[in-house]
Motif scaffolding. Structure first.
Motif, PDB file in Angstrom:
ATOM      1  N   TYR A   1      68.712 -59.686 -21.474  1.00 21.24           N
ATOM      2  CA  TYR A   1      69.381 -58.516 -21.800  1.00 21.24           C
ATOM      3  C   TYR A   1      68.650 -58.335 -23.384  1.00 21.24           C
ATOM      4  O   TYR A   1      68.466 -59.346 -23.936  1.00 21.24           O
ATOM      5  CB  TYR A   1      70.835 -58.477 -21.791  1.00 21.24           C
ATOM      6  CG  TYR A   1      71.575 -58.918 -20.630  1.00 21.24           C
ATOM      7  CD1 TYR A   1      71.907 -57.659 -19.716  1.00 21.24           C
ATOM      8  CD2 TYR A   1      71.922 -60.177 -19.821  1.00 21.24           C
ATOM      9  CE1 TYR A   1      72.352 -57.674 -18.293  1.00 21.24           C
ATOM     10  CE2 TYR A   1      72.417 -60.195 -18.429  1.00 21.24           C
ATOM     11  CZ  TYR A   1      72.739 -59.006 -17.926  1.00 21.24           C
ATOM     12  OH  TYR A   1      73.319 -59.284 -16.496  1.00 21.24           O
ATOM     13  N   ASP A   2      68.973 -56.993 -23.707  1.00 21.73           N
ATOM     14  CA  ASP A   2      68.427 -56.929 -25.104  1.00 21.73           C
ATOM     15  C   ASP A   2      69.919 -57.038 -25.949  1.00 21.73           C
ATOM     16  O   ASP A   2      70.863 -57.293 -25.458  1.00 21.73           O
ATOM     17  CB  ASP A   2      67.853 -55.624 -25.141  1.00 21.73           C
ATOM     18  CG  ASP A   2      68.535 -54.308 -24.754  1.00 21.73           C
ATOM     19  OD1 ASP A   2      69.795 -54.451 -24.547  1.00 21.73           O
ATOM     20  OD2 ASP A   2      67.947 -53.357 -24.442  1.00 21.73           O
ATOM     21  N   GLU A   3      69.798 -56.465 -27.245  1.00 21.49           N
ATOM     22  CA  GLU A   3      70.929 -56.783 -28.172  1.00 21.49           C
ATOM     23  C   GLU A   3      71.925 -55.542 -27.760  1.00 21.49           C
ATOM     24  O   GLU A   3      73.228 -55.773 -27.971  1.00 21.49           O
ATOM     25  CB  GLU A   3      70.530 -56.381 -29.495  1.00 21.49           C
ATOM     26  CG  GLU A   3      69.945 -54.870 -29.686  1.00 21.49           C
ATOM     27  CD  GLU A   3      69.366 -54.766 -31.319  1.00 21.49           C
ATOM     28  OE1 GLU A   3      68.758 -53.760 -31.480  1.00 21.49           O
ATOM     29  OE2 GLU A   3      69.351 -55.903 -31.892  1.00 21.49           O
ATOM     30  N   ASP A   4      71.972 -54.707 -26.873  1.00 15.61           N
ATOM     31  CA  ASP A   4      72.504 -53.780 -26.437  1.00 15.61           C
ATOM     32  C   ASP A   4      73.125 -53.752 -24.846  1.00 15.61           C
ATOM     33  O   ASP A   4      73.837 -53.091 -24.363  1.00 15.61           O
ATOM     34  CB  ASP A   4      72.096 -52.129 -26.602  1.00 15.61           C
ATOM     35  CG  ASP A   4      71.613 -51.784 -27.746  1.00 15.61           C
ATOM     36  OD1 ASP A   4      72.487 -51.995 -28.679  1.00 15.61           O
ATOM     37  OD2 ASP A   4      70.614 -51.026 -27.843  1.00 15.61           O
ATOM     38  N   HIS A   5      72.871 -55.074 -24.585  1.00 17.98           N
ATOM     39  CA  HIS A   5      73.237 -55.717 -23.315  1.00 17.98           C
ATOM     40  C   HIS A   5      72.503 -54.595 -22.168  1.00 17.98           C
ATOM     41  O   HIS A   5      73.112 -54.454 -20.848  1.00 17.98           O
ATOM     42  CB  HIS A   5      74.583 -55.815 -23.188  1.00 17.98           C
ATOM     43  CG  HIS A   5      75.103 -56.494 -22.239  1.00 17.98           C
ATOM     44  ND1 HIS A   5      75.080 -57.879 -21.997  1.00 17.98           N
ATOM     45  CD2 HIS A   5      75.623 -56.209 -20.829  1.00 17.98           C
ATOM     46  CE1 HIS A   5      75.592 -58.751 -21.080  1.00 17.98           C
ATOM     47  NE2 HIS A   5      75.973 -57.603 -20.192  1.00 17.98           N
ATOM     48  N   HIS A   6      71.516 -54.272 -22.313  1.00 19.11           N
ATOM     49  CA  HIS A   6      70.684 -53.818 -21.349  1.00 19.11           C
ATOM     50  C   HIS A   6      69.738 -54.680 -20.704  1.00 19.11           C
ATOM     51  O   HIS A   6      68.858 -55.284 -21.393  1.00 19.11           O
ATOM     52  CB  HIS A   6      69.911 -52.366 -21.955  1.00 19.11           C
ATOM     53  CG  HIS A   6      70.951 -51.249 -22.323  1.00 19.11           C
ATOM     54  ND1 HIS A   6      70.627 -50.559 -23.188  1.00 19.11           N
ATOM     55  CD2 HIS A   6      72.189 -50.848 -22.050  1.00 19.11           C
ATOM     56  CE1 HIS A   6      71.703 -49.691 -23.658  1.00 19.11           C
ATOM     57  NE2 HIS A   6      72.773 -49.996 -22.801  1.00 19.11           N
TER      58      HIS A   6
END
Length: 370
Positions: free
Chosen positions: A133-138
């Motif tokens: 996941y990235d920092e935006d939880h994607h």
């Protein structure tokens, strides 16, 4: 003295009524107190139940790589259905059965690569099924090109085959009789309605015939697929934005490539207006040619999706209320809405067909028709 006895007798007659009222009030107060005591303990349960309902609705709206009729045991991952073929392109074509995913519970290993299902999408992962996941939880996992035969695709093929069968038999029956036989007797009035009340008034008698095949196809396809969406099979084709986009782009392409010069003249150099206004209106009119199919796409997608969400939400309220008033009311409302959805299924097919005919009519309109 006589008045005294009358008052006493009346008082004795009213005592049972007052006692009943007192008992009812006491009972209601007791139920209310019990409900208040239970409310705190069940608030967490209701919260989790609402979350489950939301997740179920979200899952219901998604496409699927397998065909599940019903679930026997969710914890044991036991389902009744059958897998579908998965076709992806990831450094080459890879074809395998969706049974390798075990309904999204495991990782599929194909030619040394590992794939997992994440919110209905196939992503590349490792042997443990790690999702990054990235920092935006994607999710950042690589998504291979997916050409799989999903549940929606299966029903698109089935409806297409059904339409070919029905209209093929209907066409053959006209060779031997002026009247169709069997199901053709039901289809003929609908076909005539589309011809006489949609195609001819909006396109004109001179040009309507070359558009009839498309108008009939899109009407019956949307209508039948919408009706299937109201069955327990969990079919949700027209609430897939890709499907409504494909239908809308077909209308756009047919309008664009069959348009006459008068159509393009009204877009790029509108007659009977000042030159300055022609320059101003040209980009607006050109933008309008893209907005029309966009509105077709969004209208069909939004109406069908909203209907499914509202219907599933009302059914979910039955499990939240859990009482003899709320649950029957929810069921009755859901039943009434289901009947309304039958009308919506046909109405959306009619609107899409009508607007397509309008766009075709504007594309072939002659100058002298003004």
């Amino acid at each position: 003295m006589h008045g005294f006895f009358e008052t006493d007798i009346l008082s004795d007659m009213q005592k049972p009524f007052y006692v009943k009222v007192l008992l009812v009030v006491t009972l209601l107060l007791g139920i209310n107190a019990f409900a208040q005591e239970k409310d705190h303990s069940s608030s967490e349960e209701k919260g989790s139940l609402k979350t489950e309902i939301k997740e179920f609705i979200g899952h219901h709206l998604l496409d699927s790589h397998d065909f599940t009729l019903f679930t026997i045991d969710e914890e044991k991952n036991e389902h009744v259905g059958f897998p579908l073929p998965v076709i992806i392109w990831d450094d080459g074509l890879k074809v395998f059965s969706s049974s390798k995913f075990h309904h999204g519970e495991s990782v599929a290993e194909v030619d040394g690569n590992y794939y997992a299902l994440y919110h209905g999408k196939i992503v590349k992962t490792d042997a443990e099924g790690t999702i990054n996941y990235d920092e935006d939880h994607h999710a950042t996992n690589v998504k291979p090109l997916d050409f799989s035969i999903t549940k929606n695709v299966v029903f698109i093929f089935l409806v297409s085959a059904l339409m070919l069968f029905l209209f093929g038999r209907m066409a053959k029956s006209y060779k031997t009789s002026a009247l169709p036989k069997g199901i053709g007797r039901l289809l003929e009035p609908i076909v005539l309605y589309i011809r006489d009340d949609i195609a001819i008034p909006n396109i004109g008698k001179k040009h309507y015939k070359k558009y009839m095949s498309y108008l009939l196809t899109v009407f019956f396809f949307i209508w039948i697929i919408n009706l299937l969406g109201l069955t327990p099979l969990g079919v949700n084709v027209t609430n897939n934005i890709a499907v409504t986009f494909a239908l809308a782009i077909l209308t756009y392409l047919i309008t664009t490539f069959t348009a006459n010069k008068n159509y393009w003249k009204h877009i790029f150099w509108m007659p009977d207006v000042p030159v300055f206004m022609k320059i101003v209106l040209a980009p607006i009119e050109l933008l309008g040619t893209f907005i029309k199919p966009f509105s077709l796409m969004i209208r069909l997608y939004a109406n069908i999706t909203a209907g499914h969400v509202v219907l599933m939400s009302i059914l979910g309220m039955m499990f939240i209320f859990k009482n003899w008033i709320g649950s029957p009311l929810s069921f009755g409302l859901a039943f009434a809405l289901s009947l309304l959805e039958l009308l919506v299924a046909a109405l959306q097919a009619y609107i899409f067909t009508m607007l397509s005919a309008l766009y075709f009519g504007s594309a072939v309109e002659e100058h002298h028709d003004h």
